[in-house]
Write an enzyme that holds these catalytic residues in place. Sequence first.
Site, PDB file in Angstrom:
ATOM      1  N   CYS A 287      -9.557 -11.835 -11.106  1.00 63.10           N
ATOM      2  CA  CYS A 287      -9.974 -12.773 -12.609  1.00 63.10           C
ATOM      3  C   CYS A 287      -9.183 -12.229 -13.614  1.00 63.10           C
ATOM      4  CB  CYS A 287     -11.411 -12.989 -12.539  1.00 63.10           C
ATOM      5  SG  CYS A 287     -12.200 -13.926 -11.343  1.00 63.10           S
TER       6      CYS A 287
ATOM      7  N   THR B 222     -20.321 -35.427 -11.946  1.00 64.27           N
ATOM      8  CA  THR B 222     -20.397 -36.063 -10.495  1.00 64.27           C
ATOM      9  C   THR B 222     -19.968 -34.910  -9.641  1.00 64.27           C
ATOM     10  OG1 THR B 222     -19.387 -38.159 -11.426  1.00 64.27           O
ATOM     11  CG2 THR B 222     -19.199 -37.675  -8.774  1.00 64.27           C
TER      12      THR B 222
ATOM     13  N   GLN C 283     -20.188 -11.573  -4.265  1.00 68.47           N
ATOM     14  CA  GLN C 283     -19.747 -10.402  -3.378  1.00 68.47           C
ATOM     15  C   GLN C 283     -20.857 -10.382  -2.451  1.00 68.47           C
ATOM     16  OE1 GLN C 283     -16.579  -9.460  -3.054  1.00 68.47           O
ATOM     17  NE2 GLN C 283     -15.986 -10.178  -4.880  1.00 68.47           N
TER      18      GLN C 283
END
Length: 401
Positions: free
Chosen positions: A343, A255, A197
């Site tokens: 979340c 990757t 944040q």
Amino acid sequence: MDAVPDPGHTELGPPVYLDHAATTPMLPVAVEAMTAHLGDVGNPSSLHASGRAARRVVEESRETIAQALNCRPGEVVFTSGGTEADNLALKGLFWSRRDADPARERILVSSVEHHAVLDTVHWLATEEHAVVELLPVDARGRLDLAAYRDAVGRDPASVALVSVMWANNEVGTLQPIEEIVAVASAHGIPVHTDAVQAVGAVPVDFAASGVDALTLTGHKLGGPYGVGALVLRRELSLTPLLHGGGQERDIRSGTLDMPAIAGFATAVEHAVKAQPEYAERVSALRDSLIGGVTAVVPDTHVHGDIDHRLPGNAHLGFPGCEGDSLLMLLDARGIECSTGSACSAGVPQPSHVLLAMGCNEEGARHSLRFTLGRTSSASDVEALVAAIGPAVERARGARLP
């Protein structure tokens, strides 16, 4: 066939977006940087010309982020976002420190951390027998430094690491990072901070702060979803979570998403450069929002530290309301906000942050988080102020027997 209505638009027009702490819109320059490479071919780990070109983009992005945060390029470890970076820091540091010295089994974290930290240390306690100590905070959400000093001083040789967020995602309180580091570093204890944040909202200087590991992510500061970084001091040993190709100094195999990394780096650079102007403008909007809402609903109160808080955060309590109900009433009027961390949204439970700050369960349920960002305007604040009175009245009426 009837057209399907767009849930993001009501008869009132486009939504008033006041949830920038959850995700803020991508910066146009970040979109441009990312899309410029979406058609490129070449794995950054390949040795041929296309691979080298992709690697060049990654390494230039790493240098851009390092310059913005005042760290060395080799200290930037790319991840899929903040949650992975927090997991990597906490698990990796704990395993490495305990392997070097089995006595180091304690983890000290603040009681107001994001669940990406709290759930990780809970897992370490359950599965790896870590001894987790939740450090108390005061009524503003600031770490109790005396309790922290006592926790470290009680047995510093048993502490594996300390993790305290730079800025709280719910109430916006800034933590005393300098003092936290000073206590830990006196005993050689590494400090991790979740700065998701903070970067782009307040000044963040990795080298000057003295922290050993720092988490940031793209979608909180104008970059793409699904990309972030753990800034990790090169001198620090860390056990990896992922094993495979040995990318990122063998700390984070996999990757690399070169286009997203390019967009991420551009967003970090822009957000950090624009931070002073951003903070001045957005904090003025925040103060206007708080003043306007409290004028309409006089018993509204502000949670968090008034003097040490994120510029765009206004976390307000509305006594007599259920936060979830009030949120939906505002949403019906085209105003989007939050009851806390996105979340853990959808789970009707009181905020652990507010409970840690001393609120009772009712107080922890009657609050909403309004967060402003780069695209916020005075008209957004005016729309909220116009809507909040009737919404609160209806929310309180719904609770009457």
